[in-house]
Write a protein that holds these residues in place. Structure first.
Motif, PDB file in Angstrom:
ATOM      1  N   GLY A   7       0.754  -1.261  -0.640  1.00  0.00           N
ATOM      2  CA  GLY A   7      -0.114  -0.366   0.097  1.00  0.00           C
ATOM      3  C   GLY A   7       0.477   0.833   0.015  1.00  0.00           C
ATOM      4  O   GLY A   7       1.772   1.087   0.386  1.00  0.00           O
ATOM      5  N   PRO A   8       0.175   2.598  -0.052  1.00  0.00           N
ATOM      6  CA  PRO A   8       1.149   3.290  -0.444  1.00  0.00           C
ATOM      7  C   PRO A   8       1.130   4.241   0.985  1.00  0.00           C
ATOM      8  O   PRO A   8       0.436   4.761   1.660  1.00  0.00           O
ATOM      9  N   PRO A   9       2.588   4.547   1.507  1.00  0.00           N
ATOM     10  CA  PRO A   9       2.291   5.188   2.387  1.00  0.00           C
ATOM     11  C   PRO A   9       1.855   7.140   2.366  1.00  0.00           C
ATOM     12  O   PRO A   9       1.542   6.770   1.274  1.00  0.00           O
ATOM     13  N   PRO A  10       1.564   7.315   3.448  1.00  0.00           N
ATOM     14  CA  PRO A  10       1.124   8.118   3.927  1.00  0.00           C
ATOM     15  C   PRO A  10       1.329   9.511   3.147  1.00  0.00           C
ATOM     16  O   PRO A  10       2.152   9.829   2.882  1.00  0.00           O
ATOM     17  N   GLY A  11       0.346  10.000   2.127  1.00  0.00           N
ATOM     18  CA  GLY A  11       0.635  11.681   1.675  1.00  0.00           C
ATOM     19  C   GLY A  11       1.146  11.194   0.262  1.00  0.00           C
ATOM     20  O   GLY A  11       1.017  11.943  -0.396  1.00  0.00           O
ATOM     21  N   TYR A  12       1.534  10.199  -0.556  1.00  0.00           N
ATOM     22  CA  TYR A  12       1.959   9.775  -1.452  1.00  0.00           C
ATOM     23  C   TYR A  12       1.214   9.363  -2.587  1.00  0.00           C
ATOM     24  O   TYR A  12       1.222  10.923  -3.736  1.00  0.00           O
ATOM     25  N   LEU A  13      -0.488   9.145  -2.664  1.00  0.00           N
ATOM     26  CA  LEU A  13      -2.068   8.877  -3.297  1.00  0.00           C
ATOM     27  C   LEU A  13      -1.838  10.945  -3.440  1.00  0.00           C
ATOM     28  O   LEU A  13      -1.803  11.026  -4.676  1.00  0.00           O
ATOM     29  N   ALA A  14      -1.703  11.244  -2.973  1.00  0.00           N
ATOM     30  CA  ALA A  14      -2.302  12.622  -3.093  1.00  0.00           C
ATOM     31  C   ALA A  14      -0.991  13.513  -3.278  1.00  0.00           C
ATOM     32  O   ALA A  14      -1.323  14.500  -4.354  1.00  0.00           O
ATOM     33  N   GLY A  15       0.370  13.309  -3.561  1.00  0.00           N
ATOM     34  CA  GLY A  15       1.078  14.469  -4.610  1.00  0.00           C
ATOM     35  C   GLY A  15       1.659  13.613  -5.030  1.00  0.00           C
ATOM     36  O   GLY A  15       1.229  14.511  -6.185  1.00  0.00           O
ATOM     37  N   VAL A  16       0.641  12.358  -5.509  1.00  0.00           N
ATOM     38  CA  VAL A  16       0.990  12.224  -7.201  1.00  0.00           C
ATOM     39  C   VAL A  16      -0.567  12.603  -7.592  1.00  0.00           C
ATOM     40  O   VAL A  16      -0.558  13.826  -8.961  1.00  0.00           O
ATOM     41  N   ARG A  17      -1.591  12.492  -7.177  1.00  0.00           N
ATOM     42  CA  ARG A  17      -2.786  13.870  -7.550  1.00  0.00           C
ATOM     43  C   ARG A  17      -2.527  15.096  -7.988  1.00  0.00           C
ATOM     44  O   ARG A  17      -2.922  15.784  -8.768  1.00  0.00           O
ATOM     45  N   GLU A  18      -1.834  15.344  -6.852  1.00  0.00           N
ATOM     46  CA  GLU A  18      -1.755  17.062  -6.829  1.00  0.00           C
ATOM     47  C   GLU A  18      -0.386  16.990  -7.807  1.00  0.00           C
ATOM     48  O   GLU A  18      -0.589  18.309  -8.976  1.00  0.00           O
ATOM     49  N   LEU A  19       0.601  16.493  -8.567  1.00  0.00           N
ATOM     50  CA  LEU A  19       1.474  16.613  -9.517  1.00  0.00           C
ATOM     51  C   LEU A  19       0.721  16.216 -10.968  1.00  0.00           C
ATOM     52  O   LEU A  19       1.151  17.106 -11.866  1.00  0.00           O
ATOM     53  N   THR A  20      -0.270  15.344 -11.053  1.00  0.00           N
ATOM     54  CA  THR A  20      -1.105  15.353 -12.278  1.00  0.00           C
ATOM     55  C   THR A  20      -1.879  16.529 -12.382  1.00  0.00           C
ATOM     56  O   THR A  20      -1.911  17.081 -13.469  1.00  0.00           O
ATOM     57  N   ARG A  21      -2.622  17.063 -11.284  1.00  0.00           N
ATOM     58  CA  ARG A  21      -3.559  17.927 -11.462  1.00  0.00           C
ATOM     59  C   ARG A  21      -2.299  19.461 -12.235  1.00  0.00           C
ATOM     60  O   ARG A  21      -2.632  20.355 -12.934  1.00  0.00           O
ATOM     61  N   LYS A  22      -1.245  19.494 -11.266  1.00  0.00           N
ATOM     62  CA  LYS A  22      -0.408  20.712 -11.845  1.00  0.00           C
ATOM     63  C   LYS A  22      -0.292  20.865 -13.396  1.00  0.00           C
ATOM     64  O   LYS A  22       0.468  21.668 -13.619  1.00  0.00           O
ATOM     65  N   HIS A  23      -0.112  19.628 -13.754  1.00  0.00           N
ATOM     66  CA  HIS A  23       0.912  18.855 -15.257  1.00  0.00           C
ATOM     67  C   HIS A  23      -0.617  19.593 -16.472  1.00  0.00           C
ATOM     68  O   HIS A  23       0.034  18.791 -17.825  1.00  0.00           O
ATOM     69  N   GLY A  24      -1.531  18.529 -15.802  1.00  0.00           N
ATOM     70  CA  GLY A  24      -3.006  18.639 -16.779  1.00  0.00           C
ATOM     71  C   GLY A  24      -2.700  17.398 -17.207  1.00  0.00           C
ATOM     72  O   GLY A  24      -3.329  17.406 -18.337  1.00  0.00           O
ATOM     73  N   ILE A  25      -2.547  16.000 -16.302  1.00  0.00           N
ATOM     74  CA  ILE A  25      -2.098  14.954 -16.661  1.00  0.00           C
ATOM     75  C   ILE A  25      -2.776  14.218 -15.535  1.00  0.00           C
ATOM     76  O   ILE A  25      -3.489  14.729 -14.991  1.00  0.00           O
ATOM     77  N   MET A  26      -3.937  13.380 -16.725  1.00  0.00           N
ATOM     78  CA  MET A  26      -4.402  12.297 -16.045  1.00  0.00           C
ATOM     79  C   MET A  26      -4.310  11.682 -15.037  1.00  0.00           C
ATOM     80  O   MET A  26      -3.066  10.612 -15.924  1.00  0.00           O
ATOM     81  N   TYR A  27      -5.099  10.994 -14.712  1.00  0.00           N
ATOM     82  CA  TYR A  27      -4.489  10.444 -13.565  1.00  0.00           C
ATOM     83  C   TYR A  27      -5.436   9.286 -12.962  1.00  0.00           C
ATOM     84  O   TYR A  27      -6.755   9.498 -13.266  1.00  0.00           O
TER      85      TYR A  27
END
Length: 449
Positions: A229-249
């Motif tokens: 399982g992802p450690p705390p904060g990892y998926l939220a960080g992935v979501r933030e990066l994808t939004r920042k760059h207009g990438i679909m998650y």
């Protein structure tokens, strides 16, 4: 429950015909000696010799409600008496109701469902949607992942099953995910792993060109790749990066979804909403093939006035969708999601921790709900696996042989045993199965250096 002589005779005939005519997936055909199954019920299967086995594999981690659930069997029978099949351009009530229920359970903002035949084509279509929506081609996917066996899905996959099928022209770039036990980044804590893995992903995005990347696809909790399982904060960080760059998650919930982790979808544990979510397996316990993509409104809007260039003859097949409606209803009425969470918290987790304390061959145990892994090692300090990445070993074969001899059908991959029972398994049966695994680990301990 016993298997009749007639059923055993049918099983022998089935085996003969299988070896003459059936080409099996993921196998060298010659030496393969498949198990014959003559009957299934609840948490059990019966083999070609009439032997009863407790099914802690859920087959391919898909029979989430166990075998032959009467409500789902009846729903399939009732649907067959009404409409067996109909072309996907026509409305049918089973598909409409299944879509309503799935959208109701999905994260907020994901309200449209495109149905597929299974998980691989769900991931293929999710990537196609992301590419068309963004006008970009590249897809970023993690190593130590599995996304399906079709051409694009197996290239998106990040495990050895990809190697014989590798096609660089598919536009897939792999990155190292957050995986605390076998950290690529030298992390000693979950917080370090989150920070370093996200920095690595952002570097990959930068180096590959954000304007070229359509999607990042991640199994929320990787399944056959290790149930890490992802450690705390990892998926939220992935979501933030994808939004920042207009990438679909894209969240791949093919194995983790529909209660396996003790929540309807694994993303619920981390309060993350992707742009696209793929599902299959547990949506109807695998009783009839079904998968799909749950689509956010911005992606849906891309295809309001623009034709979506994709489809399947059996998209939203009435028998499969009727099974999904009955499965979701049974899960709700029988409290299976809550039960899965309880089993993980009160039974599986504590028992596996006790095994880790008792057996020097157990390097790590991890999971949630009814989704756990026991990672076996030759040395706890070096974490050398009991079987190599991409393979097996005599030691692992001995462990698995002991589990089967104890009357349990296990799920294993490389150096791991996965504990993935039905969400409605009886506590006593689960304890029995865990007892068998506990004893079998003595075989692994004999190979600890």
């Amino acid at each position: 429950m016993t298997v009749t002589q007639e059923a055993l005779a049918r099983g022998r005939r089935a085996y003969e015909l299988d070896r003459k005519h059936v080409f099996h997936s993921w196998q060298a055909q010659g030496p393969f000696d498949p198990m014959t199954i003559t009957r299934t019920a609840g948490s059990r299967v019966w083999d070609g010799e009439g032997r009863e086995l407790l099914d802690l594999s859920c087959q391919l981690v898909n029979t989430n409600i166990g075998h032959q659930h009467p409500a789902v069997v009846k729903a399939i029978q009732d649907q067959a008496a009404d409409i067996c099949t109909i072309a996907p351009q026509h409305v049918n009530d089973a598909r409409s109701e299944a879509a309503r229920l799935i959208a109701e359970l999905a994260p907020e903002g994901l309200d449209r469902v495109f149905f597929t035949n299974g998980g691989a084509d769900a991931n293929e279509h999710a990537i196609r949607m992301a590419r068309l929506h963004t006008g970009r081609q590249k897809v970023l996917s993690a190593y130590r992942s599995y996304h399906g066996g079709t051409q694009l899905a197996v290239n998106v996959t990040g495990d050895p099953r990809r190697f014989p099928n590798d096609s660089p022209g598919e536009g897939v770039v792999h990155f190292m995910p957050a995986y605390t036990y076998r950290s690529h980044f030298g992390s000693e804590t979950e917080a370090e792993e989150t920070t370093r893995a996200l920095r690595h992903l952002e570097d990959m995005i930068t180096l590959e060109g954000p304007a070229n990347i359509a999607a990042v696809i991640l199994e929320t909790v990787p399944g056959t790749a290790g149930i890490y399982g992802p450690p705390p904060g990892y998926l939220a960080g992935v979501r933030e990066l994808t939004r920042k760059h207009g990438i679909m998650y894209i969240a791949d919930e093919v194995m983790a979804g529909f209660g396996r982790t003790g929540a309807w979808f694994a993303v619920d544990h981390w309060d993350v909403a992707p742009d696209l979510l793929t599902f299959a397996k547990g949506v109807n316990s695998g009783y009839v093939p079904l998968g799909g993509v749950v689509i956010s409104e911005p992606v849906y809007e891309t295809f309001v006035d623009r034709q979506y260039p994709g489809g399947l003859t059996y998209s939203g097949h009435p028998l499969a969708c009727a099974a999904a409606v009955a499965t979701i209803t049974a899960m709700r009425e029988e409290g299976m999601i809550e039960n899965a969470a309880r089993l993980g918290r009160e039974v599986i987790g504590p028992r596996l921790e006790a095994m880790k304390a008792a057996h020097p061959s157990v390097g790590d145990v991890r999971g949630l709900g009814c989704f756990w892994a026991i990672e076996l090692v030759k040395d706890r300090e070096t974490r050398e696996p009991l079987a190599p990445y991409g393979g097996s070993s005599d030691a692992m074969n001995a462990v698995l042989g002991a589990i089967r001899a104890g009357g349990v059908l296990p799920f294993a991959n490389f150096n791991r045993i996965h504990v993935v029972p039905p969400l409605n398994i009886a506590d006593a049966d689960l304890h029995t199965g865990l007892d068998v695994i506990d004893r079998a680990l003595n075989e692994a301990d004999a190979h600890v250096g």
